[in-house]
Design a protein around this motif. Sequence first.
Motif, mmCIF file in Angstrom:
data_model
loop_
_atom_site.group_PDB
_atom_site.id
_atom_site.type_symbol
_atom_site.label_atom_id
_atom_site.label_comp_id
_atom_site.label_asym_id
_atom_site.label_seq_id
_atom_site.Cartn_x
_atom_site.Cartn_y
_atom_site.Cartn_z
ATOM 1 N N ILE A 74 1.043 -1.206 -0.043
ATOM 2 C CA ILE A 74 0.174 -0.157 -0.042
ATOM 3 C C ILE A 74 0.830 1.196 0.011
ATOM 4 C CG2 ILE A 74 -1.632 1.171 1.255
ATOM 5 C CD1 ILE A 74 -2.859 -1.382 2.315
ATOM 6 N N LYS A 75 1.793 1.328 0.847
ATOM 7 C CA LYS A 75 2.726 2.417 0.826
ATOM 8 C C LYS A 75 3.601 2.794 -0.213
ATOM 9 C CE LYS A 75 3.090 3.277 5.872
ATOM 10 N NZ LYS A 75 2.459 4.367 6.003
ATOM 11 N N ALA A 76 4.017 1.801 -0.887
ATOM 12 C CA ALA A 76 4.664 1.500 -2.192
ATOM 13 C C ALA A 76 4.198 2.256 -3.254
ATOM 14 C CB ALA A 76 5.201 0.344 -2.448
ATOM 15 N N LEU A 77 2.724 1.826 -3.436
ATOM 16 C CA LEU A 77 1.975 2.210 -4.539
ATOM 17 C C LEU A 77 1.595 3.779 -4.354
ATOM 18 C CD1 LEU A 77 -0.130 -0.530 -5.986
ATOM 19 C CD2 LEU A 77 2.003 0.337 -7.002
ATOM 20 N N ALA A 78 1.135 4.009 -2.797
ATOM 21 C CA ALA A 78 0.998 5.382 -2.525
ATOM 22 C C ALA A 78 1.874 6.426 -2.832
ATOM 23 C CB ALA A 78 0.363 5.282 -1.115
ATOM 24 N N GLN A 79 2.928 6.035 -2.568
ATOM 25 C CA GLN A 79 4.022 7.129 -2.874
ATOM 26 C C GLN A 79 4.153 7.293 -4.529
ATOM 27 O OE1 GLN A 79 8.046 6.664 -0.473
ATOM 28 N NE2 GLN A 79 6.931 4.982 0.559
ATOM 29 N N GLU A 80 4.233 6.212 -5.144
ATOM 30 C CA GLU A 80 4.020 6.413 -6.636
ATOM 31 C C GLU A 80 3.060 7.410 -7.235
ATOM 32 O OE1 GLU A 80 6.382 5.253 -8.749
ATOM 33 O OE2 GLU A 80 7.627 4.737 -7.103
ATOM 34 N N ALA A 81 1.792 7.001 -6.473
ATOM 35 C CA ALA A 81 0.762 7.776 -6.887
ATOM 36 C C ALA A 81 0.926 9.152 -6.392
ATOM 37 C CB ALA A 81 -0.546 7.323 -6.013
ATOM 38 N N GLU A 82 1.795 9.689 -5.295
ATOM 39 C CA GLU A 82 1.967 11.123 -4.950
ATOM 40 C C GLU A 82 2.808 11.524 -5.999
ATOM 41 O OE1 GLU A 82 3.167 10.753 -0.895
ATOM 42 O OE2 GLU A 82 1.170 11.338 -0.233
ATOM 43 N N LYS A 83 3.948 10.787 -6.292
ATOM 44 C CA LYS A 83 4.796 11.225 -7.342
ATOM 45 C C LYS A 83 4.248 11.716 -8.850
ATOM 46 C CE LYS A 83 8.513 8.395 -5.849
ATOM 47 N NZ LYS A 83 9.796 7.320 -6.216
ATOM 48 N N ALA A 84 2.923 10.828 -8.904
ATOM 49 C CA ALA A 84 2.109 11.130 -10.207
ATOM 50 C C ALA A 84 1.059 12.284 -10.060
ATOM 51 C CB ALA A 84 1.626 10.005 -10.579
ATOM 52 N N LYS A 85 1.050 12.879 -8.784
ATOM 53 C CA LYS A 85 0.234 14.000 -8.332
ATOM 54 C C LYS A 85 -1.338 13.393 -8.456
ATOM 55 C CE LYS A 85 3.451 16.905 -8.181
ATOM 56 N NZ LYS A 85 4.016 17.344 -6.660
ATOM 57 N N LEU A 86 -1.493 12.163 -8.318
ATOM 58 C CA LEU A 86 -2.877 11.638 -8.176
ATOM 59 C C LEU A 86 -3.689 12.095 -6.995
ATOM 60 C CD1 LEU A 86 -2.621 7.772 -9.142
ATOM 61 C CD2 LEU A 86 -2.860 9.723 -10.668
#
Length: 295
Positions: A74-86
């Motif tokens: 969850i935290k790994a994908l959440a950080q990727e999502a934040e990088k993508a400004k989701l």
Amino acid sequence: MTFDLRLTLAASAVALMTFATPAFAAESDVVAKVGDKEITERDLMAAAGAIGQQFAQMPPEQRKLALLSALIDIKALAQEAEKAKLQDEPDVATEIAFQRERALHNAYFAKNGVAAVTDEELKARYDKEIATVEAKQEVHARHILVKTKEEAEAVIKQLDEGGDFEAVAKEKSTGPSGPEGGDLGFFGAGQMVPAFEKAAFAMEPGTYTKEPVETQFGWHVIKVEEKREAQKPSFEQIKDQVRQVVLREKYMKLVRDARAALSVEYVDPEMKKQVEAIEKSMEPGAAPATEPAAK
């Protein structure tokens, strides 16, 4: 209640016990890192309340590890999502805001509702409610079940001639209670089929039916052994039910007070009317809401 808080709280309690950390572990202890994000024991306990049930069937020694693995995902994908400004996308931002408010909503009720309930309050509510419960009668009966009316009439004749009810039941009853002399124990209203129940409750203790009683199971000869007033449930037996009633009322009061302190407006008058009708129907003792008639 109008939400799943009770189930959430119950699930959280179970999950916290299931994933309980060792006595020497502090909630702030870091158990893993995902990039620059730490995962602590507190994070694990919080996650257990939300997703712990997914691992309920796993061996105890593997549950915490499975939860940790899921939290890392969850935290790994959440950080990727934040990088993508989701988080800036309208739908995602709305979901984040909703989950934040929902967590605050649940935490407020847990502190001011659930934690505020005392055993003294529950006992007082029990005493109040149990005092209004009408005494109900129970009947202790036996029966002899046979296939035809003629067989039942022959049984009654045998009893009239001095036959022992228990002995005749053991000999002739086709029902599962036959070997026990037809003993059905005590039962209350609504526990037997209507025709059987009507006959049994109308009889005096020590008497048996002079006419066979027909039900879908066959023909019965019934004997009433005794009658008594049903014992009311004890506080311990229904304590959890009383708690749910009290919690519901506390929740409704907290919500009413919070709403009264704020300004709640509906843009659509028709929506306001329908929501208020639904809320009214959910109040204790209210009749179920009906769908508004089409215009």
